[in-house]
Design a protein around this motif. Structure first.
Motif, PDB file in Angstrom:
ATOM      1  N   SER A  60     -25.980 -14.047 -15.732  1.00 18.43           N
ATOM      2  CA  SER A  60     -24.993 -12.978 -15.554  1.00 18.43           C
ATOM      3  C   SER A  60     -25.173 -11.947 -16.652  1.00 18.43           C
ATOM      4  CB  SER A  60     -23.568 -13.533 -15.593  1.00 18.43           C
ATOM      5  OG  SER A  60     -23.324 -14.415 -14.524  1.00 18.43           O
ATOM      6  N   ILE A  62     -23.376  -8.141 -18.285  1.00 19.49           N
ATOM      7  CA  ILE A  62     -22.422  -7.030 -18.267  1.00 19.49           C
ATOM      8  C   ILE A  62     -23.202  -5.778 -17.886  1.00 19.49           C
ATOM      9  CG2 ILE A  62     -20.840  -5.618 -19.642  1.00 19.49           C
ATOM     10  CD1 ILE A  62     -20.572  -8.110 -21.520  1.00 19.49           C
ATOM     11  N   ILE A  75     -19.411  -7.156 -13.999  1.00 23.74           N
ATOM     12  CA  ILE A  75     -20.312  -8.280 -14.232  1.00 23.74           C
ATOM     13  C   ILE A  75     -21.164  -8.459 -12.985  1.00 23.74           C
ATOM     14  CG2 ILE A  75     -20.489 -10.774 -14.537  1.00 23.74           C
ATOM     15  CD1 ILE A  75     -19.531  -9.689 -17.063  1.00 23.74           C
ATOM     16  N   HIS A  77     -23.851 -11.179 -11.292  1.00 26.90           N
ATOM     17  CA  HIS A  77     -24.425 -12.520 -11.405  1.00 26.90           C
ATOM     18  C   HIS A  77     -25.591 -12.663 -10.434  1.00 26.90           C
ATOM     19  CE1 HIS A  77     -24.794 -16.818 -12.020  1.00 26.90           C
ATOM     20  NE2 HIS A  77     -24.830 -16.971 -10.703  1.00 26.90           N
ATOM     21  N   PHE A 117     -14.681  -8.221 -21.084  1.00 23.37           N
ATOM     22  CA  PHE A 117     -15.888  -9.046 -20.996  1.00 23.37           C
ATOM     23  C   PHE A 117     -16.240  -9.713 -22.325  1.00 23.37           C
ATOM     24  CE2 PHE A 117     -17.113  -5.533 -17.847  1.00 23.37           C
ATOM     25  CZ  PHE A 117     -16.536  -6.201 -16.776  1.00 23.37           C
ATOM     26  N   SER A 120     -18.593 -12.952 -23.031  1.00 19.15           N
ATOM     27  CA  SER A 120     -18.834 -13.571 -21.721  1.00 19.15           C
ATOM     28  C   SER A 120     -20.296 -13.657 -21.331  1.00 19.15           C
ATOM     29  CB  SER A 120     -18.082 -12.794 -20.630  1.00 19.15           C
ATOM     30  OG  SER A 120     -18.553 -11.458 -20.541  1.00 19.15           O
ATOM     31  N   CYS A 121     -21.157 -12.756 -21.851  1.00 14.00           N
ATOM     32  CA  CYS A 121     -22.562 -12.694 -21.431  1.00 14.00           C
ATOM     33  C   CYS A 121     -23.474 -12.471 -22.627  1.00 14.00           C
ATOM     34  CB  CYS A 121     -22.784 -11.564 -20.418  1.00 14.00           C
ATOM     35  SG  CYS A 121     -21.893 -11.759 -18.864  1.00 14.00           S
TER      36      CYS A 121
END
Length: 423
Positions: A60, A62, A75, A77, A117, A120-121
């Motif tokens: 994934s 951003i 996001i 994925h 976010f 998160s990534c």
């Protein structure tokens, strides 16, 4: 085309039969100069991104898309099977459009826009649609803003490094790698998922103009590995300007810059069309009523130009009621003028794309053509530009025995941007 209109346009150096082969050859000669380290109109920006290195995996990223008006984030994925999904999409105003920002505040606003976010990534894929130099670690150094963005202190900054610094200050502990892309690169990558294609071109014709293509390894450029090159073709100056183009350029915010863009992009075509009409009125091309009306008109948009062309039925001499003072004779002349402008744009588009395909050198097998992924409302929403571009491009490439396939829909910039995480 009406003979009177033809003579009028010739008198003002407007080329109604712009030679696609000549322009394409001139663009390629300039591209060669830029790649060889010589002085060229086009920047020929290296991206260090090879689309053939893309491999699907579970990941994934951003995604940020910073345009002239809007700032989009989400996001994306990817799965190993090649499928993708987008979530938590948000659109807001591009920083610097609603007032002048200093460098710190510019990046703080970006950080605020993606705060949801946090941690998160591992990667941020950042489509930044402004001229920049790409570094080997895929950061971008801003060369300068366009599109009326008011944040002059950002010029010269490393966009990714500055953003990462602000994210750290905002409490992010998992600082993502930031990959900077131009919108033409994003368009190109959006078409790169299909392996039937021999190579790829990304072309954007909207408010502005640009093109990207894959430069293969070539003995002429010994230090250049296979990668996507952003041409910045808007800056190409090897074309003749009409009197209307000169007038519009003189009235632009930065006269003398981006000469090819000013012949054909959505930012300028309405103004060129109005200059045509007003000069025609001054020279008695129209009836007195319409001449007075058009002389007093302050603005004309490309949307209006395209709408007039779309709603005209020349065979039955049926014209839209856009200009109250125009009779049928006036409308017929208006149609020819607008049509000539749109046709020139299609010829320029074909020449730019054609130059990139020839420079790339792939597409010799019709079963494995070059993919052309286009983006931009001027290209897709303006009267007959897509079909005319395809027609002119096919005719140009036919003699060279090169084959291409243009994607029928607008390239998905969000998906293309995210694919940088797979390269």
């Amino acid at each position: 085309m009406n003979e009177v209109v033809k003579r009028f346009l010739e008198r003002h150096c407007f080329d109604t039969q712009l030679n696609i082969a000549s322009l394409s050859d001139a663009l390629r000669e300039d591209m060669h100069k830029g790649l060889s380290g010589g002085k060229a109109y086009q920047d020929m920006i290296r991206t260090y991104c090879d689309p053939s290195a893309i491999a699907m995996k579970d990941t994934s990223a951003i995604v940020i898309d910073a345009g002239g008006t809007n700032f989009r984030s989400c996001i994306v994925h990817f799965s190993k099977d090649g499928s993708s999904s987008c979530s938590d999409f948000e659109k807001t105003k591009m920083p610097g459009t609603e007032g002048k920002l200093g460098k710190k505040d510019f990046f703080l606003q970006i950080a605020w826009n993606i705060r949801r976010f946090k941690n998160s990534c591992d990667e941020i894929c950042f489509c930044f649609s402004y001229p920049m130099t790409i570094t080997e670690d895929q950061d971008g150094i801003l060369l300068g803003f366009s599109k009326e963005i008011k944040a002059p202190e950002v010029t010269g900054s490393y966009i990714g490094a500055e953003l990462k610094q602000v994210l750290a200050e905002r409490g992010w502990t998992n600082i993502p790698k930031v990959i900077l892309l131009n919108d033409t690169v994003s368009a190109l990558l959006a078409g790169s998922g299909n392996k039937k294609f021999a190579s790829y071109v990304g072309f954007v014709l909207g408010t502005g103009l640009n093109c990207a293509y894959v430069q293969n390894e070539n003995p002429a450029y010994p230090s250049l590995k296979k990668q996507i090159i952003v041409t910045e073709c808007a800056k190409f100056g090897g074309t003749e300007k009409s009197d209307f183009d000169v007038l519009v350029d003189m009235k632009s915010v930065q006269p003398g810059t981006s000469p090819l863009e000013k012949l054909c992009s959505g930012m300028y075509m309405g103004a060129i069309a109005l200059a045509m009409l007003q000069r025609g009125a001054q020279e008695g091309l129209f009836s007195a009523n319409f001449g007075d009306e058009i002389i007093s008109k302050k603005t004309l948009s490309l949307i209006e130009v395209s709408d007039f062309l779309e709603k005209t039925d020349a065979a039955t001499q049926t014209y839209p009621d856009m200009f109250t003072g125009a009779d049928k004779h006036d409308c017929a002349i208006i149609f020819d003028l607008f049509d000539a402008l749109v046709d020139r744009t299609a010829r320029i588009a074909a020449a730019i794309i054609g130059a990139s395909i020839v420079q790339n050198g792939e597409g010799t097998n019709p079963k494995n053509p070059v993919c052309v992924a286009c983006n931009g409302t001027t290209f897709f929403k303006t009267y007959k530009i897509p079909e005319r571009t395809r027609h002119y491009l096919s005719a140009y490439l036919e003699d060279k025995h090169l084959y291409y396939e243009m994607l029928p829909e607008e390239a998905d910039i969000t998906l293309g941007t995210a694919m940088a995480a797979l390269a």
